[in-house]
Design a protein around this motif. Structure first.
Motif, mmCIF file in Angstrom:
data_model
loop_
_atom_site.group_PDB
_atom_site.id
_atom_site.type_symbol
_atom_site.label_atom_id
_atom_site.label_comp_id
_atom_site.label_asym_id
_atom_site.label_seq_id
_atom_site.Cartn_x
_atom_site.Cartn_y
_atom_site.Cartn_z
ATOM 1 N N SER A 144 0.701 -1.076 0.187
ATOM 2 C CA SER A 144 -0.026 0.136 -0.059
ATOM 3 C C SER A 144 0.771 1.230 -0.038
ATOM 4 N N ASP A 145 1.895 1.176 0.601
ATOM 5 C CA ASP A 145 2.800 2.349 0.449
ATOM 6 C C ASP A 145 4.048 2.264 -0.483
ATOM 7 N N GLN A 146 3.851 1.423 -1.414
ATOM 8 C CA GLN A 146 4.990 1.200 -2.324
ATOM 9 C C GLN A 146 4.424 1.918 -3.596
ATOM 10 N N GLU A 147 5.190 1.965 -4.913
ATOM 11 C CA GLU A 147 4.729 2.400 -6.150
ATOM 12 C C GLU A 147 3.985 1.458 -6.755
ATOM 13 N N PRO A 148 2.937 1.730 -7.721
ATOM 14 C CA PRO A 148 1.981 0.862 -8.183
ATOM 15 C C PRO A 148 2.460 -0.298 -8.687
ATOM 16 N N LYS A 181 -7.749 -1.966 -4.789
ATOM 17 C CA LYS A 181 -6.657 -1.348 -4.461
ATOM 18 C C LYS A 181 -6.298 -0.238 -5.402
ATOM 19 N N PRO A 182 -6.304 1.075 -4.960
ATOM 20 C CA PRO A 182 -5.621 2.255 -5.969
ATOM 21 C C PRO A 182 -4.195 2.090 -6.603
ATOM 22 N N TYR A 183 -3.786 1.314 -5.995
ATOM 23 C CA TYR A 183 -2.240 0.954 -6.307
ATOM 24 C C TYR A 183 -2.168 0.030 -7.180
ATOM 25 N N THR A 185 -2.896 -1.199 -10.674
ATOM 26 C CA THR A 185 -3.206 -0.556 -12.115
ATOM 27 C C THR A 185 -4.086 -1.611 -12.944
#
Length: 324
Positions: A144-148, A181-183, A185
């Motif tokens: 969740s706190d990583q790049e997509p 999840k928004p991350y 894609t």
């Protein structure tokens, strides 16, 4: 030239010693992980809808992986003319297992997520051994706190159920939870076939939420290169492999076998191409239930595909800069 390691010390054959993954070092202190790849067991199988037993998957995969512990400076592949995982150049450690609290899905998933986050915080690539496919939910949560990431799934089943009798975190739900999840894609769901655990509306929802779905027959008709061409290039991939994506003729040890599956080299060539197309930043392999395969070949298949994928991630990734 890399020398073999047979000249001195222990021979250390596969059946000798402690069965960590590939006989790599065990690290009990999760605040001091120094590695390129870190193995985490997630022996949770309370999310299954039919045959249980994947809780014994991590242990069986580790034992099978001792067959690939080498001892001769790496793994030479004469077809590629490459020595994968050369000694001293790629560091793999085994962190043991996340703690599982029986009947408590949320706490067990939290413990798995904690372990994956520790690996990511250390700058290593997490390789998680399931367990049923619900363990993918905490694995993806940890990013969740990583790049997509783009999620690549190899599986017989879509696993896109939203909710059934209040169940949202079972092994039929993980791809739906990931798509939310928004991350994440997009999803590439490969190998989906036969009667699935997901109804038609799940397929409609998956496509509407950015999923590309291919069966084994569609994969074979297109070929590896064309399938790879459907996956976004130059991005970060999270790969989830359900062992039932393979045909039960080579992977009988699983809770929900499905005929018409992949063979070994199809997936190896696909994963090799994926490591050249983008960056695999995490991987889980799930649903190995060894009690349904007394030959042990399902666990060996799991260990072999993992070891070869780790080798190709390491070999094909771009060189690290001095700032990394």
């Amino acid at each position: 030239m890399t020398q073999n390691q047979y000249e001195s010390g222990r021979l250390d054959l596969p059946f000798v010693g402690i069965a960590t993954f590939g006989k790599n070092p065990y690290v009990a202190d999760w605040d001091n992980i120094e590695a390129d790849f870190a193995i985490l067991g997630a022996p949770y199988d309370f999310g299954t809808q039919w045959r249980p037993g994947a809780r014994f998957g991590p242990r069986s995969i580790r034992e099978a992986s001792t067959l690939f512990s080498f001892g001769h400076g790496g793994a030479y592949d004469h077809e590629d003319d490459v020595t994968y995982l050369p000694a001293g150049q790629v560091k793999i450690v085994d962190l043991g297992d996340a703690d599982i609290v029986h009947t408590d899905t949320i706490k067990s998933h939290e413990n798995i997520e904690f372990g994956v986050r520790k690996i990511l915080d250390a700058g290593a690539i997490p390789i998680t051994l399931g367990g049923d496919h619900s363990i993918n939910i905490p694995c993806v949560n940890a990013f969740s706190d990583q790049e997509p990431i783009h999620l690549v799934q190899i599986d017989a089943h879509l696993d896109f159920v939203d909710e059934r009798h209040g169940v949202r975190f079972g092994h039929g739900n993980p791809m739906r939870r990931a798509a939310e999840k928004p991350y994440v894609t997009g999803l590439s769901q490969i190998g989906i076939r036969n009667v699935s655990s997901t109804a038609k509306e799940g397929y409609d929802d998956a496509r509407a939420m950015g999923s590309d779905i291919l069966s084994v027959r569609q994969f074979r008709k297109l070929g590896v290169d064309q399938v790879l061409g459907r996956i976004p290039e130059g991005v970060r991939y999270y790969v989830t492999i359900d062992i039932d994506g393979f045909d039960p003729s080579i992977a009988a040890g699983t809770g929900t076998p499905s005929h018409g599956g992949f063979l070994y080299y199809e997936i190896l060539e696909f994963l090799d191409g994926l490591t050249k197309r983008g960056q695999i930043v995490g991987l889980d392999l799930v649903e190995v239930a060894p009690d349904y395969d007394h030959s042990g070949t399902t666990a060996i298949l799991a260990a072999q595909i993992l070891m070869n994928t780790i080798g190709r991630i390491s070999h094909n990734r771009p060189p690290r800069t001095t700032s990394e």
